[in-house]
Motif scaffolding. Sequence first.
Motif, PDB file in Angstrom:
ATOM      1  N   VAL A   1       0.876  -1.102  -0.083  1.00 32.53           N
ATOM      2  CA  VAL A   1       0.121   0.156   0.145  1.00 32.53           C
ATOM      3  C   VAL A   1       0.876   1.299  -0.007  1.00 32.53           C
ATOM      4  O   VAL A   1       0.620   2.370  -0.462  1.00 32.53           O
ATOM      5  CB  VAL A   1      -0.860  -0.024   1.402  1.00 32.53           C
ATOM      6  CG1 VAL A   1      -1.499   1.273   1.430  1.00 32.53           C
ATOM      7  CG2 VAL A   1      -1.973  -1.147   0.897  1.00 32.53           C
ATOM      8  N   THR A   2       1.857   1.213   0.737  1.00 28.53           N
ATOM      9  CA  THR A   2       2.929   2.280   0.676  1.00 28.53           C
ATOM     10  C   THR A   2       3.234   2.533  -0.814  1.00 28.53           C
ATOM     11  O   THR A   2       3.382   3.738  -1.247  1.00 28.53           O
ATOM     12  CB  THR A   2       4.239   2.017   1.764  1.00 28.53           C
ATOM     13  OG1 THR A   2       3.751   1.873   2.918  1.00 28.53           O
ATOM     14  CG2 THR A   2       5.181   3.139   1.360  1.00 28.53           C
ATOM     15  N   TYR A   3       3.651   1.424  -1.512  1.00 23.30           N
ATOM     16  CA  TYR A   3       3.946   1.805  -2.851  1.00 23.30           C
ATOM     17  C   TYR A   3       2.807   2.453  -3.859  1.00 23.30           C
ATOM     18  O   TYR A   3       2.815   3.332  -4.475  1.00 23.30           O
ATOM     19  CB  TYR A   3       4.419   0.552  -3.566  1.00 23.30           C
ATOM     20  CG  TYR A   3       5.946   0.349  -3.407  1.00 23.30           C
ATOM     21  CD1 TYR A   3       6.932   1.004  -3.503  1.00 23.30           C
ATOM     22  CD2 TYR A   3       6.041  -1.010  -2.698  1.00 23.30           C
ATOM     23  CE1 TYR A   3       8.183   0.598  -3.262  1.00 23.30           C
ATOM     24  CE2 TYR A   3       7.386  -1.538  -2.344  1.00 23.30           C
ATOM     25  CZ  TYR A   3       8.474  -0.848  -2.767  1.00 23.30           C
ATOM     26  OH  TYR A   3       9.669  -1.041  -2.297  1.00 23.30           O
ATOM     27  N   VAL A   4       1.718   2.008  -3.565  1.00 23.98           N
ATOM     28  CA  VAL A   4       0.612   2.590  -4.320  1.00 23.98           C
ATOM     29  C   VAL A   4       0.160   4.020  -3.760  1.00 23.98           C
ATOM     30  O   VAL A   4       0.055   4.782  -4.668  1.00 23.98           O
ATOM     31  CB  VAL A   4      -0.809   1.650  -3.826  1.00 23.98           C
ATOM     32  CG1 VAL A   4      -1.969   2.335  -4.624  1.00 23.98           C
ATOM     33  CG2 VAL A   4      -0.709   0.131  -4.301  1.00 23.98           C
TER      34      VAL A   4
ATOM     35  N   PHE B   1       4.247  11.485 -17.511  1.00 23.90           N
ATOM     36  CA  PHE B   1       2.831  11.200 -16.946  1.00 23.90           C
ATOM     37  C   PHE B   1       2.302   9.684 -17.348  1.00 23.90           C
ATOM     38  O   PHE B   1       1.966   9.054 -16.291  1.00 23.90           O
ATOM     39  CB  PHE B   1       1.902  12.281 -17.474  1.00 23.90           C
ATOM     40  CG  PHE B   1       0.536  12.229 -17.194  1.00 23.90           C
ATOM     41  CD1 PHE B   1       0.301  12.139 -15.909  1.00 23.90           C
ATOM     42  CD2 PHE B   1      -0.368  11.841 -17.850  1.00 23.90           C
ATOM     43  CE1 PHE B   1      -0.913  12.027 -15.407  1.00 23.90           C
ATOM     44  CE2 PHE B   1      -1.785  11.637 -17.447  1.00 23.90           C
ATOM     45  CZ  PHE B   1      -2.061  11.824 -16.113  1.00 23.90           C
ATOM     46  N   PRO B   2       2.570   9.286 -18.527  1.00 26.73           N
ATOM     47  CA  PRO B   2       1.853   7.838 -18.827  1.00 26.73           C
ATOM     48  C   PRO B   2       2.962   6.901 -17.933  1.00 26.73           C
ATOM     49  O   PRO B   2       2.467   5.576 -17.623  1.00 26.73           O
ATOM     50  CB  PRO B   2       1.995   7.679 -20.246  1.00 26.73           C
ATOM     51  CG  PRO B   2       2.822   8.657 -20.576  1.00 26.73           C
ATOM     52  CD  PRO B   2       2.752   9.795 -19.782  1.00 26.73           C
ATOM     53  N   GLY B   3       4.040   7.196 -17.886  1.00 24.76           N
ATOM     54  CA  GLY B   3       5.080   6.252 -16.858  1.00 24.76           C
ATOM     55  C   GLY B   3       4.311   6.135 -15.567  1.00 24.76           C
ATOM     56  O   GLY B   3       4.347   5.230 -15.023  1.00 24.76           O
ATOM     57  N   THR B   4       3.923   7.306 -15.086  1.00 25.63           N
ATOM     58  CA  THR B   4       3.359   7.148 -13.429  1.00 25.63           C
ATOM     59  C   THR B   4       2.287   6.476 -13.443  1.00 25.63           C
ATOM     60  O   THR B   4       1.848   5.574 -12.623  1.00 25.63           O
ATOM     61  CB  THR B   4       3.074   8.847 -13.069  1.00 25.63           C
ATOM     62  OG1 THR B   4       2.267   9.077 -13.967  1.00 25.63           O
ATOM     63  CG2 THR B   4       4.396   9.545 -13.025  1.00 25.63           C
TER      64      THR B   4
ATOM     65  N   SER C   1       1.016  -1.081 -11.734  1.00 31.00           N
ATOM     66  CA  SER C   1       2.095  -2.050 -11.247  1.00 31.00           C
ATOM     67  C   SER C   1       1.968  -2.230  -9.635  1.00 31.00           C
ATOM     68  O   SER C   1       1.823  -3.372  -9.293  1.00 31.00           O
ATOM     69  CB  SER C   1       3.394  -2.056 -11.902  1.00 31.00           C
ATOM     70  OG  SER C   1       3.814  -1.001 -11.155  1.00 31.00           O
ATOM     71  N   THR C   2       1.804  -1.248  -8.984  1.00 25.74           N
ATOM     72  CA  THR C   2       1.685  -1.402  -7.660  1.00 25.74           C
ATOM     73  C   THR C   2       0.514  -1.788  -7.064  1.00 25.74           C
ATOM     74  O   THR C   2       0.533  -2.624  -5.965  1.00 25.74           O
ATOM     75  CB  THR C   2       2.049   0.280  -7.146  1.00 25.74           C
ATOM     76  OG1 THR C   2       1.072   1.105  -7.501  1.00 25.74           O
ATOM     77  CG2 THR C   2       3.550   0.510  -7.183  1.00 25.74           C
ATOM     78  N   VAL C   3      -0.544  -1.359  -7.652  1.00 25.57           N
ATOM     79  CA  VAL C   3      -1.823  -2.027  -7.445  1.00 25.57           C
ATOM     80  C   VAL C   3      -1.881  -3.400  -7.577  1.00 25.57           C
ATOM     81  O   VAL C   3      -2.451  -4.545  -6.736  1.00 25.57           O
ATOM     82  CB  VAL C   3      -3.137  -1.282  -7.899  1.00 25.57           C
ATOM     83  CG1 VAL C   3      -4.430  -2.139  -8.017  1.00 25.57           C
ATOM     84  CG2 VAL C   3      -3.299   0.155  -7.561  1.00 25.57           C
ATOM     85  N   ALA C   4      -1.675  -4.031  -8.818  1.00 29.17           N
ATOM     86  CA  ALA C   4      -1.371  -5.453  -9.335  1.00 29.17           C
ATOM     87  C   ALA C   4      -0.598  -6.211  -8.367  1.00 29.17           C
ATOM     88  O   ALA C   4      -1.044  -7.481  -7.870  1.00 29.17           O
ATOM     89  CB  ALA C   4      -1.152  -5.490 -10.360  1.00 29.17           C
ATOM     90  N   ALA C   5       0.496  -5.601  -7.743  1.00 26.59           N
ATOM     91  CA  ALA C   5       1.417  -6.270  -6.810  1.00 26.59           C
ATOM     92  C   ALA C   5       0.766  -6.661  -5.278  1.00 26.59           C
ATOM     93  O   ALA C   5       1.286  -7.383  -4.700  1.00 26.59           O
ATOM     94  CB  ALA C   5       2.674  -5.513  -6.404  1.00 26.59           C
TER      95      ALA C   5
ATOM     96  N   ASN D   1       4.334 -11.374 -13.954  1.00 23.67           N
ATOM     97  CA  ASN D   1       4.867 -10.755 -15.051  1.00 23.67           C
ATOM     98  C   ASN D   1       3.860 -10.015 -15.894  1.00 23.67           C
ATOM     99  O   ASN D   1       4.294  -8.974 -16.255  1.00 23.67           O
ATOM    100  CB  ASN D   1       5.608 -11.864 -15.712  1.00 23.67           C
ATOM    101  CG  ASN D   1       7.100 -12.332 -15.015  1.00 23.67           C
ATOM    102  OD1 ASN D   1       7.478 -11.793 -14.447  1.00 23.67           O
ATOM    103  ND2 ASN D   1       7.202 -13.694 -15.480  1.00 23.67           N
ATOM    104  N   ARG D   2       2.773 -10.547 -16.267  1.00 22.15           N
ATOM    105  CA  ARG D   2       1.990  -9.682 -17.100  1.00 22.15           C
ATOM    106  C   ARG D   2       1.255  -8.475 -16.266  1.00 22.15           C
ATOM    107  O   ARG D   2       1.328  -7.488 -16.891  1.00 22.15           O
ATOM    108  CB  ARG D   2       0.804 -10.781 -17.297  1.00 22.15           C
ATOM    109  CG  ARG D   2      -0.437  -9.995 -18.148  1.00 22.15           C
ATOM    110  CD  ARG D   2      -1.538 -10.946 -18.569  1.00 22.15           C
ATOM    111  NE  ARG D   2      -0.956 -12.183 -19.433  1.00 22.15           N
ATOM    112  CZ  ARG D   2      -1.537 -13.035 -19.875  1.00 22.15           C
ATOM    113  NH1 ARG D   2      -3.074 -13.165 -19.636  1.00 22.15           N
ATOM    114  NH2 ARG D   2      -1.037 -13.911 -20.654  1.00 22.15           N
ATOM    115  N   TYR D   3       1.042  -8.665 -15.024  1.00 21.76           N
ATOM    116  CA  TYR D   3       0.314  -7.564 -14.389  1.00 21.76           C
ATOM    117  C   TYR D   3       1.132  -6.311 -13.530  1.00 21.76           C
ATOM    118  O   TYR D   3       0.620  -5.577 -13.150  1.00 21.76           O
ATOM    119  CB  TYR D   3      -0.864  -8.094 -13.502  1.00 21.76           C
ATOM    120  CG  TYR D   3      -1.946  -8.883 -14.316  1.00 21.76           C
ATOM    121  CD1 TYR D   3      -2.874  -8.264 -15.418  1.00 21.76           C
ATOM    122  CD2 TYR D   3      -1.952 -10.196 -14.144  1.00 21.76           C
ATOM    123  CE1 TYR D   3      -3.584  -9.003 -16.368  1.00 21.76           C
ATOM    124  CE2 TYR D   3      -2.972 -11.032 -14.913  1.00 21.76           C
ATOM    125  CZ  TYR D   3      -3.866 -10.314 -15.998  1.00 21.76           C
ATOM    126  OH  TYR D   3      -4.776 -10.963 -16.656  1.00 21.76           O
ATOM    127  N   VAL D   4       2.429  -7.024 -13.171  1.00 29.21           N
ATOM    128  CA  VAL D   4       3.231  -6.319 -12.366  1.00 29.21           C
ATOM    129  C   VAL D   4       4.400  -5.856 -13.021  1.00 29.21           C
ATOM    130  O   VAL D   4       4.756  -4.885 -13.284  1.00 29.21           O
ATOM    131  CB  VAL D   4       3.467  -6.986 -10.959  1.00 29.21           C
ATOM    132  CG1 VAL D   4       4.599  -6.066 -10.125  1.00 29.21           C
ATOM    133  CG2 VAL D   4       2.370  -7.523 -10.068  1.00 29.21           C
TER     134      VAL D   4
END
Length: 238
Positions: free
Chosen positions: A42-45, A100-103, A109-113, A124-127
């Motif tokens: 959650v910290t990463y999210v 911006f699209p990079g963020t 990736s952070t939510v999928a993690a 590998n697909r979602y994160v």
Amino acid sequence: MEARPERLNATVAWLFMLGSACFVLGSVPAYLDAVGGPVDGVTYVIGSIFFTSASFGQLVQAQTPAMTAVDADSQHRRAPVRLLGWAPHDRNWLAAALQFPGTLCFNVSTVAALTHNATAAEANRYVWRPDLYGSVLFLASSTYAVLAVSQRFLAFRPRSFPWRIAWLNLVGSVLFMASALASYVVPSTDAALNTRVAVAGTFLGALCFLVGAALMLPAWRRAVPTRPRGSTPHQFKE
């Protein structure tokens, strides 16, 4: 919509600092041990949300001349901002438009993690893939930012705040790329390719972004008093 140029710059800087701080904290092993995996995730999210908010603010800043072409007085006056823009010949704008699209990729990736018990293929697909795409976009963005503040890519201007900010972001992007590559989950072992490199790359990369964002505040203060009215300063990135 209107904003005060100095306040917009300060807001972008603080949002980047908060986002970077979350990534720094999340990659500290002692923090992970203390709070557990879910809270660490959650910290990463939260950090990625700060990054996205800051990046959008910076994109608005880059495509709104009234937010950068200011003097000591007009920096505090509200002016209309452009929420949509197109300036492909402006390297500052290109840097912000790629970032911006990079963020957004890091948001994914952070939510999928946060998903538990994901297979190697799912991880590998979602994160990993969004993380890699985000890192590529950050690297391209930082390269354009360096070119925006220097006539030559390897020009050495250590006394320039924009030069220091741009190179800190480029080094941070390289480290994020190393982290992304090392985070690939090997199907045969269900483990990351190199956990140490992945963690170290995130920690050191985010630290570079944090310092670069902090330098945005003194960079603005140095540039505005000596900036003639109507001139366009270097874009202060992250």
